[in-house]
Design a protein around this motif. Structure first.
Motif, short mmCIF file in Angstrom:
data_model
loop_
_atom_site.label_atom_id
_atom_site.label_comp_id
_atom_site.label_asym_id
_atom_site.label_seq_id
_atom_site.Cartn_x
_atom_site.Cartn_y
_atom_site.Cartn_z
N UNK A 123 -25.92 -3.26 1.80
CA UNK A 123 -24.49 -3.28 1.46
C UNK A 123 -24.24 -2.83 0.03
N UNK B 290 -21.93 0.26 -1.13
CA UNK B 290 -20.80 0.10 -2.07
C UNK B 290 -20.98 1.03 -3.27
N UNK C 156 -13.19 -8.65 6.74
CA UNK C 156 -14.67 -8.69 6.79
C UNK C 156 -15.27 -8.41 8.17
N UNK D 219 -16.79 -4.96 8.21
CA UNK D 219 -17.71 -4.62 7.11
C UNK D 219 -18.81 -3.66 7.56
N UNK E 139 -14.25 -5.51 1.31
CA UNK E 139 -13.67 -6.55 2.17
C UNK E 139 -12.59 -7.38 1.49
N UNK F 44 -12.71 -6.87 -4.74
CA UNK F 44 -13.65 -5.75 -4.74
C UNK F 44 -12.91 -4.43 -4.96
N UNK G 259 -16.75 -17.28 9.23
CA UNK G 259 -16.28 -15.91 9.03
C UNK G 259 -14.74 -15.89 9.07
N UNK H 166 -15.11 -18.96 2.79
CA UNK H 166 -16.14 -18.48 1.88
C UNK H 166 -16.98 -19.66 1.36
N UNK I 165 -17.71 -20.11 -1.64
CA UNK I 165 -17.02 -20.60 -2.85
C UNK I 165 -16.03 -21.72 -2.50
N UNK I 166 -15.23 -21.49 -1.45
CA UNK I 166 -14.29 -22.54 -1.04
C UNK I 166 -15.01 -23.81 -0.64
N UNK J 254 -22.50 -12.91 5.36
CA UNK J 254 -23.26 -11.73 4.94
C UNK J 254 -22.42 -10.67 4.23
N UNK J 255 -21.15 -10.57 4.58
CA UNK J 255 -20.27 -9.53 4.04
C UNK J 255 -19.79 -9.85 2.63
N UNK J 256 -19.91 -11.10 2.19
CA UNK J 256 -19.24 -11.57 0.98
C UNK J 256 -19.97 -11.09 -0.28
N UNK J 257 -19.32 -10.25 -1.09
CA UNK J 257 -20.01 -9.73 -2.28
C UNK J 257 -20.35 -10.84 -3.28
N UNK J 258 -19.69 -11.99 -3.15
CA UNK J 258 -19.94 -13.08 -4.10
C UNK J 258 -20.92 -14.12 -3.57
#
Lengths: 288, 288
Positions: A126, A130, A158, A161, A168, A172, B157, B169, B171-172, B195-199
């Protein structure tokens, strides 16, 4: 006089409809001419165009039709798909995006919507994908500037993705857009893609001067068999729209509000009725 | 001796399989007894149980079976669904979660996986729903502490935001979990959802001491008609697993790695072969 016609005439001069735009994907089976004439009948002042129907109608002829009808072109959909690994496919994609910018300029479109692309078949990197998007936008941004057309980076939900967009979240998209001049690269705020994101409000606030397109439609649950068609008429799902309207306005966005609905039921309907319903729901669900 | 049996015997004593766990949803049509016996045959040392099959088998009988088989119970699935607006439904949900904690304690489960719930029918207030989750966790956390079972908040998701979980997420989930003692409230890291989450990498690093469960499976594209069944065997989609293994290890997680696959094709297969494939893919795709 049908109920639909009455509803349409009751709302057609409502000043609150001034910035409403029909994304022509909502009326999937109409030609450009039919969509333009439909907007005129419904008193809708702007249209978001797609490249395939524009190609069918002819670029010059489309530009003439929208100009004669007095419509704004709120966007051209779409450029992007910039994540290919092999140099030839990558070059073809960049050339295609340059042609899309030519078309957008010829149509006087406010922006070119960019669906950046997913992971190439079998690829699992990924970060690499990106990075390739960032490199491609770096190549395209000056070209956008020369054309006077903004690239509008669209973060997609997402669930897309892997196959459509490795961007997503609005965060970003802004992280990338902010590397370039604001008149060259902006972002799309689309309620369907972003409604779930707890950080969307702070990111819209951050997007001051970067919002190139604002698209609305609802998120349907359960999703249909083809999740691409999970976009619903505003009010048919569980998105709360007015906070989005306020947030983009507070971020300085005063452009068109496109209604873009991919939905098998909508596509099978009478499109004059779809436009009448879209106006009514825009007033009752999006603005209020 | 079948090829499957050979493959199983070749890997059964591989020390790298020590922390592999079968989430029994992967073998949907097996009873608890069948799943326990299947794990023993395959040399799998842990199982993630679900409440309905446990109720069918009997709680005490299940506890006895897993103890006799020498299996760890890596999780009990699931508690949650805490977003109801009306007080009666809310009370029923809280009582049910307390019973789930009783069950988890009786089974010696490492945690109770919490799918927190989506938006109530017709409701559009995500912030309100998230606040009700926080209130409910506040009520349940001390009860979890008394039971010696961790609540494992699972971010789902974003495509499940409306109907299953308003936590989308990591984070949440961490923002909420950190309001409580780490032995009472942790989080689930599930590759399918995150898996998609850049963070996700910075959030896994932040999750030190808070990871209560680590679940793996792949994300299939295109998604099947029922998106809940879009979970695939590792290697069948586009998730890159080893960085997740490294990241949770770096965050101090040394617990079981559950394979949880909701997938019509897997569910229609021979489950001994599913377990053999799961072990092989765990070695070839998850660890390496």
């Amino acid at each position: 006089v049908s109920a639909t016609a009455v509803a349409a005439s009751a709302t057609r001069d409502d000043p609150r409809l001034a910035m409403l735009s029909l994304n022509q994907a909502t009326t999937q089976h109409w030609t450009v001419r039919q969509a333009v004439e439909g907007c005129v009948r419904a008193g809708i002042g702007a249209i978001g165009l797609w490249r395939a129907p524009v190609a069918n109608a002819g670029l010059t002829e489309t530009a003439r039709m929208v100009a004669d009808a007095g419509l704004r072109v709120s966007s051209l959909c779409r450029g992007g798909f910039l994540t290919a690994l092999d140099p030839v496919t990558r070059r073809v994609a960049l050339d295609d995006n340059r042609r899309a910018l030519d078309d957008a300029a010829a149509l006087g479109a406010a922006c070119l919507v960019m669906v950046v692309g997913g992971l190439p078949e079998g690829d699992r990197d990924l970060v690499g994908a990106r990075n390739r998007v960032a490199e491609a936008v770096t190549e395209l941004a000056p070209c956008a500037g020369e054309h006077g057309v903004r690239l509008a980076l669209e973060p997609l939900h997402p669930m897309f993705c892997a196959d459509r967009a490795v961007l997503s979240t609005l965060k970003q998209a802004l992280d990338l857009a902010e590397l370039f001049p604001a008149d060259q690269v902006g972002v799309v705020v689309d309620t369907f893609h972003l409604w779930w994101d707890p950080e969307v409000w702070e990111q819209i606030a951050r997007a001051k001067g970067r919002i190139a397109s604002f698209q609305v439609c609802d998120f349907l649950t359960p999703l249909p068999a083809d999740v691409l068609l999970g976009r619903g008429m505003m009010g048919d799902g569980q998105i709360n729209f007015p906070p989005f309207v306020s947030a983009v306005a507070a971020a300085g966005y005063s452009g068109d509000v496109e209604v873009e609905i991919f939905n098998a039921e909508v596509w099978a309907s009478d499109y004059d009725e779809v436009l009448a319903l879209m106006k009514a729901r825009y007033l009752s669900r999006v603005l209020a």
